[in-house]
Design an enzyme around this catalytic site. Structure first.
Site, PDB file in Angstrom:
ATOM      1  N   GLU A  97       0.040  -1.281 -10.298  1.00 52.94           N
ATOM      2  CA  GLU A  97      -0.937  -2.343  -9.379  1.00 52.94           C
ATOM      3  C   GLU A  97      -2.130  -3.119 -10.780  1.00 52.94           C
ATOM      4  O   GLU A  97      -2.672  -4.089 -10.121  1.00 52.94           O
ATOM      5  CB  GLU A  97      -1.945  -1.255  -9.983  1.00 52.94           C
ATOM      6  CG  GLU A  97      -1.939   0.712  -8.845  1.00 52.94           C
ATOM      7  CD  GLU A  97      -2.668   1.526  -8.775  1.00 52.94           C
ATOM      8  OE1 GLU A  97      -3.188   2.217  -7.866  1.00 52.94           O
ATOM      9  OE2 GLU A  97      -2.412   2.109 -10.481  1.00 52.94           O
TER      10      GLU A  97
ATOM     11  N   GLU B  28      -8.681  -2.381  -7.371  1.00 51.96           N
ATOM     12  CA  GLU B  28      -6.988  -2.052  -8.630  1.00 51.96           C
ATOM     13  C   GLU B  28      -7.517  -2.166  -9.862  1.00 51.96           C
ATOM     14  O   GLU B  28      -6.462  -1.873 -10.469  1.00 51.96           O
ATOM     15  CB  GLU B  28      -6.259  -3.173  -7.979  1.00 51.96           C
ATOM     16  CG  GLU B  28      -5.946  -3.169  -6.907  1.00 51.96           C
ATOM     17  CD  GLU B  28      -5.297  -1.932  -5.742  1.00 51.96           C
ATOM     18  OE1 GLU B  28      -4.886  -0.787  -6.984  1.00 51.96           O
ATOM     19  OE2 GLU B  28      -5.405  -2.155  -5.244  1.00 51.96           O
TER      20      GLU B  28
ATOM     21  N   HIS C 124      -8.116   1.484 -11.027  1.00 49.06           N
ATOM     22  CA  HIS C 124      -7.315   1.686 -10.920  1.00 49.06           C
ATOM     23  C   HIS C 124      -6.183   1.314 -11.369  1.00 49.06           C
ATOM     24  O   HIS C 124      -5.639   2.926 -12.356  1.00 49.06           O
ATOM     25  CB  HIS C 124      -6.217   1.588  -9.572  1.00 49.06           C
ATOM     26  CG  HIS C 124      -7.504   1.690  -8.740  1.00 49.06           C
ATOM     27  ND1 HIS C 124      -6.610   1.677  -6.895  1.00 49.06           N
ATOM     28  CD2 HIS C 124      -8.678   2.552  -8.366  1.00 49.06           C
ATOM     29  CE1 HIS C 124      -7.636   1.434  -6.064  1.00 49.06           C
ATOM     30  NE2 HIS C 124      -8.949   2.250  -6.765  1.00 49.06           N
TER      31      HIS C 124
ATOM     32  N   TYR D  43      -5.515  -5.689   4.872  1.00 50.02           N
ATOM     33  CA  TYR D  43      -5.363  -6.571   5.401  1.00 50.02           C
ATOM     34  C   TYR D  43      -4.531  -6.583   6.626  1.00 50.02           C
ATOM     35  O   TYR D  43      -4.054  -7.875   6.897  1.00 50.02           O
ATOM     36  CB  TYR D  43      -4.048  -5.909   4.241  1.00 50.02           C
ATOM     37  CG  TYR D  43      -4.570  -6.138   2.842  1.00 50.02           C
ATOM     38  CD1 TYR D  43      -4.690  -6.893   1.939  1.00 50.02           C
ATOM     39  CD2 TYR D  43      -3.526  -4.875   1.674  1.00 50.02           C
ATOM     40  CE1 TYR D  43      -5.471  -7.014   1.053  1.00 50.02           C
ATOM     41  CE2 TYR D  43      -4.135  -5.222   0.409  1.00 50.02           C
ATOM     42  CZ  TYR D  43      -4.952  -6.169  -0.448  1.00 50.02           C
ATOM     43  OH  TYR D  43      -4.853  -6.824  -1.740  1.00 50.02           O
TER      44      TYR D  43
ATOM     45  N   HIS E  53      -8.336  -0.469   1.723  1.00 51.40           N
ATOM     46  CA  HIS E  53      -7.146  -1.965   1.520  1.00 51.40           C
ATOM     47  C   HIS E  53      -6.345  -1.945   2.867  1.00 51.40           C
ATOM     48  O   HIS E  53      -6.342  -3.198   2.893  1.00 51.40           O
ATOM     49  CB  HIS E  53      -6.684  -1.490   0.268  1.00 51.40           C
ATOM     50  CG  HIS E  53      -7.723  -1.630  -0.797  1.00 51.40           C
ATOM     51  ND1 HIS E  53      -6.904  -1.440  -2.511  1.00 51.40           N
ATOM     52  CD2 HIS E  53      -8.901  -1.797  -1.126  1.00 51.40           C
ATOM     53  CE1 HIS E  53      -8.396  -1.209  -2.980  1.00 51.40           C
ATOM     54  NE2 HIS E  53      -9.681  -1.615  -2.316  1.00 51.40           N
TER      55      HIS E  53
ATOM     56  N   ASP F  76       0.901  -0.942   0.095  1.00 52.46           N
ATOM     57  CA  ASP F  76      -0.527   0.213  -0.097  1.00 52.46           C
ATOM     58  C   ASP F  76       0.862   1.229   0.345  1.00 52.46           C
ATOM     59  O   ASP F  76       0.414   2.212  -0.718  1.00 52.46           O
ATOM     60  CB  ASP F  76      -0.975   0.187   1.504  1.00 52.46           C
ATOM     61  CG  ASP F  76      -2.410  -0.460   0.938  1.00 52.46           C
ATOM     62  OD1 ASP F  76      -2.881  -0.922   0.003  1.00 52.46           O
ATOM     63  OD2 ASP F  76      -2.861  -1.390   1.697  1.00 52.46           O
TER      64      ASP F  76
ATOM     65  N   GLU G 211      -7.402   3.433  -0.611  1.00 53.56           N
ATOM     66  CA  GLU G 211      -6.168   2.846  -0.515  1.00 53.56           C
ATOM     67  C   GLU G 211      -6.648   2.253   1.011  1.00 53.56           C
ATOM     68  O   GLU G 211      -5.656   1.462   1.545  1.00 53.56           O
ATOM     69  CB  GLU G 211      -4.933   3.217  -1.211  1.00 53.56           C
ATOM     70  CG  GLU G 211      -5.312   3.051  -2.289  1.00 53.56           C
ATOM     71  CD  GLU G 211      -4.847   2.034  -3.515  1.00 53.56           C
ATOM     72  OE1 GLU G 211      -4.869   0.917  -2.671  1.00 53.56           O
ATOM     73  OE2 GLU G 211      -4.906   1.773  -4.835  1.00 53.56           O
TER      74      GLU G 211
END
EC number: 1.17.4.1
Length: 313
Positions: free
Chosen positions: A163, A197, A200, A105, A101, A68, A98
């Site tokens: 990405e 992603e 992105h 995680y 994300h 990240d 993000e």
């Protein structure tokens, strides 16, 4: 332009980039938050993994959590380069998701470590020294350290690779867990993140194609060189900690998918493809790694993935 002259559109929103506006709207339509998924439901599934398999997924999520930063550093550098509000607004949405994300995680990592935060810390500090992760970071650092010699189009090639390639084998390996009916919530979050992603990477392709006028594009040879290096690194990363007994994942199928994905991004930026790998078999488990298969999270969200809402009014 004199001091008394100005563009009125600087003081209100004006649509200038229909492609980026569409991707911004798609991002907004598919917003989600980590607290909408109940990761504790997956804790029982850790017992279904062998020691090798558990270590493999710990390693995968160690990289994803660390990666990240690689994305966000680049976003911070790129968002200031464009005056168009559509591009700025798109990046605002990407930066927001993000952070989701990142928190996701962290939560998933703790599942694999049975909520032992100290054990996770020890593992991560060692894992980030592993050659398979260091090679990714060192490769990115080498490109970034070219400094002023790195053109803006090359920076966008870098974003496409970060990405669009450097996460692919991880996403695919996680998606294989669904075939064994384990880690259902982790797989759900993986679907959402892999979809994000893809959006992105598509945005980086759109900017590269349409909004870098006046900036000379790198040669096909240079682009192919970067893509080949990224694909090699990604395929090597997959096998670095792969379980000795391939009970859960199909390594050959994932590596072929990485190469197929590289071809797809090359085609999107109008560059000849490199590899001969076909589209994945319909049974390939990474179902949401394309915009064509995009669905709104809220259209198929169920209470199995939602947090409990307490009405305390």
């Amino acid at each position: 332009m004199s001091a008394t002259e100005f563009l009125a559109s600087e003081y209100y929103y004006t649509g200038e980039c229909p492609d980026m506006r569409e991707l911004r709207d798609l991002s907004i339509a598919n917003n989600w938050n980590e607290f909408e998924l109940c990761y504790a439901r997956d804790e029982k599934d850790v017992d279904c993994l062998t020691e090798d398999e558990c270590d493999f997924y710990k390693f995968v999520f160690c990289f994803l959590a660390a990666a990240d930063d690689l994305v966000n550093v680049n976003l911070d550098n790129l968002v200031t380069l464009f005056p168009q509000k559509d591009i700025q607004h798109y990046y605002a949405e990407q930066i927001r998701i993000e952070t989701v994300h990142s928190r996701t995680y962290s939560a998933v990592q703790l599942v694999f470590f049975r909520n032992d935060a100290i054990a996770r810390d020890r593992y991560v500090l060692e894992a980030v020294k592993d050659g398979a992760i260091r090679r990714k970071i060192d490769w990115l650092s080498r490109i970034q350290n070219e400094g002023d010699e790195l053109t803006l189009p090359e920076k966008y090639i870098l974003m496409i690779l970060i990405e669009g390639i450097f996460f692919v084998s991880s996403f695919a390996a996680i998606s294989y867990l669904r075939r064994h009916s384990i880690f259902q919530v982790t797989c759900q979050s993986n679907d959402l993140i892999s979809r994000d992603e893809t959006i992105h990477t598509t945005a980086s392709c759109c900017i590269y194609n349409n909004w870098l006028k006046g900036h000379p594009k790198p040669s096909v040879k240079r682009i192919h060189q970067l893509f080949k290096e990224a694909v090699e690194i990604e395929c090597d990363f997959l096998v670095a900690r792969a379980p000795k007994a391939a009970r859960l994942i199909d390594i050959d199928a994932i590596q072929s998918f990485v190469r197929f994905t590289a071809n797809r991004w090359l085609s999107m930026i109008g560059v000849p493809t490199i590899y001969d790998d076909p589209a994945p078999d319909p049974t390939f488990p990474l179902a949401l790694m394309s915009l064509e298969k995009n669905v709104n999270f809220f259209e198929h969200r169920s209470t199995a993935y939602s947090g409990n809402l307490v009405n305390d009014l």
